[in-house]
Motif scaffolding. Structure first.
Motif, short mmCIF file in Angstrom:
data_model
loop_
_atom_site.label_atom_id
_atom_site.label_comp_id
_atom_site.label_asym_id
_atom_site.label_seq_id
_atom_site.Cartn_x
_atom_site.Cartn_y
_atom_site.Cartn_z
N LYS A 211 0.79 10.00 -4.59
CA LYS A 211 1.00 11.34 -4.04
C LYS A 211 1.96 12.13 -4.91
O LYS A 211 1.70 13.29 -5.25
CB LYS A 211 1.56 11.24 -2.62
CG LYS A 211 0.55 10.80 -1.57
CD LYS A 211 1.29 10.64 -0.25
CE LYS A 211 0.40 10.21 0.88
NZ LYS A 211 1.17 9.85 2.08
N MET B 241 -2.59 1.48 7.15
CA MET B 241 -1.73 0.80 6.18
C MET B 241 -0.26 0.80 6.60
O MET B 241 0.57 0.17 5.97
CB MET B 241 -1.82 1.49 4.80
CG MET B 241 -3.19 1.59 4.19
SD MET B 241 -3.70 0.02 3.52
CE MET B 241 -5.05 -0.37 4.59
N PRO C 279 0.81 -1.23 0.00
CA PRO C 279 0.00 0.00 0.00
C PRO C 279 0.84 1.27 0.00
O PRO C 279 0.52 2.23 -0.71
CB PRO C 279 -0.83 -0.13 1.28
CG PRO C 279 -0.95 -1.60 1.50
CD PRO C 279 0.33 -2.19 1.02
#
Ligand code: SF4
Length: 310
Positions: A137, A224, A129
């Protein structure tokens, strides 16, 4: 314990600086450290517009707060990652800060815009993840900055973050990453300049800054993050710092002074090989960029009805 600057009672001790500060002087210390980074590393030019990558956590909100106090024209960008309640609550903190300061917050919600959240996207693309999240991002911050006419993207990476990443890169001698691990990455080839103005401040300082400034932020770790190796690197460096205050700063700034330049040729070679993503036009070394490949993997069964490209 007295404040080093004004001799009033101190509320926080910074062993790395062999100093303690009262609330007002501590806030002054944080702003001074950021100002020093901005100046020493030539992070922001006269009249330039800055987009702060805001997560709703302490570092990015403190960074945004300090930049605004220093008179920088800084808007925020919040990315909805689609990580359940964690994303919902993070967004609320980012919005509350922006509205309290009268600052502009741009929002991009990955599930609404691209049709998947980070956990499902990572699973579909067979990535961990944090890898899927990190590349998303980087891509979306840059894209929003280019589209919005910003000159600079500022992120809230602090000294603890940078020392931990450096530690991991040295353990594996990841030379390309070492060459890019700088407080400023210059603008080039479709990328706006990236800056990390908090590199002179640690995690504990940023939490204290938010408490003293009354900034509410999301305290919980992202779900995550479990198993993320950087948390282990931080623990290891914290143990060293405990017995030898200043080690993290010496490690990171020593690398900048004496190590980073050795890895620059490798970074330049990658830069020379950059082409343009056939799907979205972003810079990439492949035919399509890693974000477009992630979108394709995550939305393949859905025929991508909501997919948004540039
Ligand atoms: Fe993204 Fe990983 Fe950070 Fe969660 S812990 S926000 S998935 S990089």
């Amino acid at each position: 314990m007295k404040c080093r600057r004004c001799r009033q009672p101190a509320v926080i001790e910074l062993r790395r600086h062999n100093a303690a500060f009262c609330p007002e002087c501590f806030l002054h210390h944080c702003r001074s450290q950021v100002r020093r980074s901005l100046e020493d590393f030539h992070m922001i030019g006269e009249g330039e517009r800055v987009l702060v990558a805001v997560s709703g956590g302490k570092d990015s909100l403190a960074l945004w707060d300090i930049l605004l106090d220093l008179g920088v024209a800084a808007d925020g960008l919040y990315l909805g990652l689609g990580i359940g309640d964690y994303s919902d609550r993070s967004g609320e903190f980012a919005r509350a800060f922006a509205s309290g300061r009268g600052a502009r917050l741009i929002e991009v919600d990955i599930p609404s815009a691209y049709g998947f959240g980070i956990p499902e996207g990572a699973a579909a693309a067979r990535r961990v993840p944090c890898s899927a999240c990190g590349l998303s991002k980087r891509h979306l911050f840059n894209q929003a900055a280019v589209e919005g006419g910003y000159d600079v993207v500022a992120t809230g990476h602090n000294l603890d973050d940078e020392a931990a990443v450096l530690f991991g890169n040295v353990l594996r001698w990841s030379t390309e990453y070492l060459g890019r691990q700088l407080p400023v990455l210059p603008a080039a080839d479709g990328f706006v300049r990236k800056i990390k103005p908090l590199v002179r401040l640690g995690e504990r300082e940023m939490a204290a800054y938010c408490v003293l400034r009354g900034i509410d932020y999301i305290v919980e770790e992202c779900p995550m993050a479990e198993g993320n190796k950087h948390l282990g690197y931080k623990d290891a460096l914290n143990a060293v710092e405990e017995t030898s205050p200043g080690s993290k700063a010496a490690f990171y700034f020593g690398f900048l002074d004496r190590g980073a330049a050795h890895f620059a040729p490798e970074v330049e070679a990658v830069r020379q090989s950059l082409g343009t993503c056939a799907a979205c036009g972003s810079p990439t070394t492949g035919e399509t960029c890693s974000f477009c490949r992630l979108v394709d993997a995550a939305t393949a069964p859905l025929q991508a009805p909501t997919r948004r490209r540039r």
